[in-house]
Design a protein around this motif. Structure first.
Motif, PDB file in Angstrom:
ATOM      1  N   HIS A  32      49.049  33.253  32.325  1.00 45.17           N
ATOM      2  CA  HIS A  32      49.792  33.664  31.127  1.00 45.17           C
ATOM      3  C   HIS A  32      51.230  33.160  31.148  1.00 45.17           C
ATOM      4  CE1 HIS A  32      46.360  36.216  30.214  1.00 45.17           C
ATOM      5  NE2 HIS A  32      46.449  36.716  31.428  1.00 45.17           N
ATOM      6  N   GLY A  33      51.392  31.913  31.598  1.00 44.26           N
ATOM      7  CA  GLY A  33      52.698  31.279  31.575  1.00 44.26           C
ATOM      8  C   GLY A  33      53.500  31.375  32.854  1.00 44.26           C
ATOM      9  N   ARG A  34      53.056  32.211  33.791  1.00 43.51           N
ATOM     10  CA  ARG A  34      53.771  32.336  35.063  1.00 43.51           C
ATOM     11  C   ARG A  34      53.375  31.184  35.989  1.00 43.51           C
ATOM     12  NH1 ARG A  34      51.825  36.284  37.866  1.00 43.51           N
ATOM     13  NH2 ARG A  34      50.054  36.698  36.485  1.00 43.51           N
ATOM     14  N   PRO A  35      54.327  30.424  36.495  1.00 43.78           N
ATOM     15  CA  PRO A  35      53.973  29.295  37.364  1.00 43.78           C
ATOM     16  C   PRO A  35      53.353  29.793  38.659  1.00 43.78           C
ATOM     17  CG  PRO A  35      56.345  29.642  37.358  1.00 43.78           C
ATOM     18  CD  PRO A  35      55.791  30.536  36.290  1.00 43.78           C
ATOM     19  N   PRO A  36      52.417  29.039  39.217  1.00 43.45           N
ATOM     20  CA  PRO A  36      51.805  29.450  40.488  1.00 43.45           C
ATOM     21  C   PRO A  36      52.809  29.397  41.627  1.00 43.45           C
ATOM     22  CG  PRO A  36      51.082  27.249  39.867  1.00 43.45           C
ATOM     23  CD  PRO A  36      51.865  27.778  38.702  1.00 43.45           C
ATOM     24  N   VAL A  37      52.594  30.261  42.611  1.00 42.78           N
ATOM     25  CA  VAL A  37      53.430  30.257  43.813  1.00 42.78           C
ATOM     26  C   VAL A  37      53.299  28.886  44.480  1.00 42.78           C
ATOM     27  CG1 VAL A  37      53.754  31.330  46.083  1.00 42.78           C
ATOM     28  CG2 VAL A  37      53.094  32.734  44.101  1.00 42.78           C
ATOM     29  N   PRO A  38      54.400  28.298  44.937  1.00 42.68           N
ATOM     30  CA  PRO A  38      54.335  26.936  45.499  1.00 42.68           C
ATOM     31  C   PRO A  38      53.286  26.762  46.589  1.00 42.68           C
ATOM     32  CG  PRO A  38      56.613  27.549  45.140  1.00 42.68           C
ATOM     33  CD  PRO A  38      55.802  28.766  44.822  1.00 42.68           C
ATOM     34  N   ALA A  39      53.161  27.748  47.485  1.00 42.89           N
ATOM     35  CA  ALA A  39      52.177  27.620  48.563  1.00 42.89           C
ATOM     36  C   ALA A  39      50.754  27.607  48.013  1.00 42.89           C
ATOM     37  CB  ALA A  39      52.341  28.759  49.567  1.00 42.89           C
ATOM     38  N   VAL A  40      50.517  28.420  46.981  1.00 40.74           N
ATOM     39  CA  VAL A  40      49.193  28.454  46.355  1.00 40.74           C
ATOM     40  C   VAL A  40      48.912  27.134  45.641  1.00 40.74           C
ATOM     41  CG1 VAL A  40      47.786  29.560  44.576  1.00 40.74           C
ATOM     42  CG2 VAL A  40      49.178  30.961  46.124  1.00 40.74           C
ATOM     43  N   GLY A 220      39.651  35.629  43.718  1.00 45.71           N
ATOM     44  CA  GLY A 220      41.004  35.267  43.327  1.00 45.71           C
ATOM     45  C   GLY A 220      42.033  35.699  44.357  1.00 45.71           C
ATOM     46  N   ARG A 221      43.215  35.092  44.257  1.00 43.38           N
ATOM     47  CA  ARG A 221      44.300  35.414  45.189  1.00 43.38           C
ATOM     48  C   ARG A 221      45.259  36.385  44.518  1.00 43.38           C
ATOM     49  NH1 ARG A 221      43.193  30.031  45.126  1.00 43.38           N
ATOM     50  NH2 ARG A 221      42.612  29.010  47.081  1.00 43.38           N
ATOM     51  N   THR A 222      44.777  37.578  44.196  1.00 44.32           N
ATOM     52  CA  THR A 222      45.593  38.538  43.455  1.00 44.32           C
ATOM     53  C   THR A 222      46.091  39.699  44.304  1.00 44.32           C
ATOM     54  OG1 THR A 222      43.638  39.802  42.784  1.00 44.32           O
ATOM     55  CG2 THR A 222      44.339  37.995  41.334  1.00 44.32           C
ATOM     56  N   GLY A 223      45.619  39.807  45.540  1.00 41.70           N
ATOM     57  CA  GLY A 223      46.046  40.899  46.395  1.00 41.70           C
ATOM     58  C   GLY A 223      45.306  42.199  46.160  1.00 41.70           C
ATOM     59  N   GLU A 224      44.371  42.225  45.217  1.00 47.82           N
ATOM     60  CA  GLU A 224      43.583  43.430  44.959  1.00 47.82           C
ATOM     61  C   GLU A 224      42.151  43.216  45.439  1.00 47.82           C
ATOM     62  OE1 GLU A 224      42.708  44.207  40.773  1.00 47.82           O
ATOM     63  OE2 GLU A 224      43.294  42.144  40.301  1.00 47.82           O
ATOM     64  N   PRO A 225      41.376  44.290  45.614  1.00 47.71           N
ATOM     65  CA  PRO A 225      39.984  44.133  46.051  1.00 47.71           C
ATOM     66  C   PRO A 225      39.145  43.402  45.009  1.00 47.71           C
ATOM     67  CG  PRO A 225      40.736  46.408  46.342  1.00 47.71           C
ATOM     68  CD  PRO A 225      41.776  45.713  45.523  1.00 47.71           C
ATOM     69  N   TRP A 226      38.263  42.521  45.503  1.00 48.91           N
ATOM     70  CA  TRP A 226      37.333  41.807  44.634  1.00 48.91           C
ATOM     71  C   TRP A 226      35.908  42.154  45.037  1.00 48.91           C
ATOM     72  CZ3 TRP A 226      38.198  37.452  41.071  1.00 48.91           C
ATOM     73  CH2 TRP A 226      39.546  37.346  40.677  1.00 48.91           C
ATOM     74  N   ALA A 227      34.983  41.970  44.112  1.00 54.08           N
ATOM     75  CA  ALA A 227      33.588  42.320  44.352  1.00 54.08           C
ATOM     76  C   ALA A 227      32.997  41.484  45.479  1.00 54.08           C
ATOM     77  CB  ALA A 227      32.775  42.130  43.072  1.00 54.08           C
ATOM     78  N   GLY A 228      32.126  42.097  46.261  1.00 49.40           N
ATOM     79  CA  GLY A 228      31.435  41.437  47.341  1.00 49.40           C
ATOM     80  C   GLY A 228      29.984  41.883  47.390  1.00 49.40           C
ATOM     81  N   PRO A 229      29.218  41.390  48.365  1.00 53.26           N
ATOM     82  CA  PRO A 229      29.673  40.584  49.507  1.00 53.26           C
ATOM     83  C   PRO A 229      29.967  39.134  49.115  1.00 53.26           C
ATOM     84  CG  PRO A 229      27.284  40.800  49.555  1.00 53.26           C
ATOM     85  CD  PRO A 229      27.768  41.664  48.426  1.00 53.26           C
ATOM     86  N   ASP A 230      30.925  38.554  49.822  1.00 55.29           N
ATOM     87  CA  ASP A 230      31.287  37.167  49.605  1.00 55.29           C
ATOM     88  C   ASP A 230      30.303  36.253  50.325  1.00 55.29           C
ATOM     89  OD1 ASP A 230      33.603  35.257  48.698  1.00 55.29           O
ATOM     90  OD2 ASP A 230      33.135  34.671  50.755  1.00 55.29           O
ATOM     91  N   VAL A 231      30.130  35.050  49.803  1.00 54.96           N
ATOM     92  CA  VAL A 231      29.176  34.116  50.386  1.00 54.96           C
ATOM     93  C   VAL A 231      29.499  33.825  51.856  1.00 54.96           C
ATOM     94  CG1 VAL A 231      30.453  32.094  49.544  1.00 54.96           C
ATOM     95  CG2 VAL A 231      28.010  31.904  50.049  1.00 54.96           C
ATOM     96  N   LEU A 232      30.761  33.771  52.225  1.00 52.94           N
ATOM     97  CA  LEU A 232      31.113  33.489  53.612  1.00 52.94           C
ATOM     98  C   LEU A 232      30.699  34.648  54.526  1.00 52.94           C
ATOM     99  CD1 LEU A 232      34.635  31.839  53.155  1.00 52.94           C
ATOM    100  CD2 LEU A 232      32.391  30.741  53.294  1.00 52.94           C
TER     101      LEU A 232
END
Length: 305
Positions: A32-40, A220-232
């Motif tokens: 929504h217009g916010r630039p991504p963090v440089p490391a990301v 996503g790299r949002t810092g909140e919990p995401w649905a799993g289980p993840d493929v890894l």
């Protein structure tokens, strides 16, 4: 008597950066217009470089749209007008919708097979409705189509030979993009859609009961919990069980792009090799004519309702 107007077909996809120079703008649009963090951003550039520097998704989507349009034209000459638009890259959904404005019916088809509120109600629907508002066009957005018979048949045909060649004791996992866990906690139908779609493909492919399951990927790299289980996590689990091979069927996606070419073909395959686990995946539908025909059938059936 005025001539019968064609049915509009709004062919929508998420979009992707075709050129590394477009990555910052692409991800800023997602945010929504916010630039991504440089490391990301640097990590994203590394991943894009690993898959050849650009995503094939936009070109694949355009070619698929052309084939769907051709299939609809063959079915009903002059009966449909199709336009392709993306959520986060040009041509945007608003541009595509504006080219269909004024047609009495516009069928919206998002290339996200399984309905979830995040993608559909916060992305595709508002973008299309805003562009069509006040034009006299009625939008009929197909609310997920992961169980469509043509799509199920395509995936089953792709999966069946891999299963036939798999060692005894192998497992199949159907994967899809993860969502923030808060959506699922609020009752989003996404998990049910994924499970029902996977069950239909498994049955059509002849998979035995207990040989398959679903998993998520590409958190996503949002810092909140995401649905799993993840493929890894699944790969770790199956390696611990001594499973000889895992077959991935990414039924939540329809084209080769970063989430497939990097997250599965590089990251997941690298993890599997480190674990001593054989990993294979089904091909993507991309712009396959049979898949295009199935989508044309879906659009025509929707327009007829």
């Amino acid at each position: 008597m005025s001539p019968v107007q064609p049915v509009g077909v709004l062919f929508m996809a998420h979009g992707a950066a075709e050129d590394p120079a477009d990555l910052a703008a692409f991800y800023a649009h997602i945010r929504h217009g916010r630039p991504p963090v440089p490391a990301v951003l640097e990590e994203l550039r590394r991943r894009y470089a690993a898959i050849g520097g650009r995503s094939p998704l936009p070109a694949l989507t355009q070619r698929l749209g052309e084939r769907v349009a051709a299939a609809l034209e063959a079915r009903s000459p002059g009966g449909y007008r199709l336009a392709v638009g993306f959520l986060h890259t040009p041509p945007f959904i608003a541009q595509a919708a504006e080219s269909l404005a004024g047609l009495p019916l516009v069928v919206g088809l998002a290339l996200a097979p399984h309905y979830n509120r995040f993608a559909y109600e916060e992305g595709y629907r508002p973008a299309a409705e805003a562009a069509l508002a006040g034009t006299g066009s009625r939008l009929h957005l197909i609310p997920g189509w992961g169980g469509d018979p043509g799509y199920v048949r395509w995936l089953a045909d792709a999966l069946r030979p891999l299963w036939a060649a798999a060692p005894s004791g192998s497992r199949v996992y159907f994967s899809a993009h993860s969502l923030p866990a808060r959506y699922l906690a609020a009752g989003d139908p996404y998990p049910q859609q994924l499970a029902e779609g996977a069950a239909a493909v498994a049955a059509a492919a002849g998979l035995p009961a207990g040989s398959w399951d679903i998993c998520y990927q590409s958190r996503g790299r949002t810092g909140e919990p995401w649905a799993g289980p993840d493929v890894l996590e699944i790969l770790e689990q199956e390696a611990g069980r001594g499973t000889p091979q895992v077959i991935l069927c990414p039924h939540g996606f329809v084209a080769d792009h970063l989430e497939v070419l990097y997250d599965l073909d590089i990251e997941a395959h690298g993890r599997a090799r480190a674990l001593g686990l054989e990993l294979v995946r089904t091909p993507m539908p991309n712009d396959d004519p049979a898949f295009a025909g199935a989508l044309a059938d879906l659009v025509a059936a929707t327009a007829a309702v």
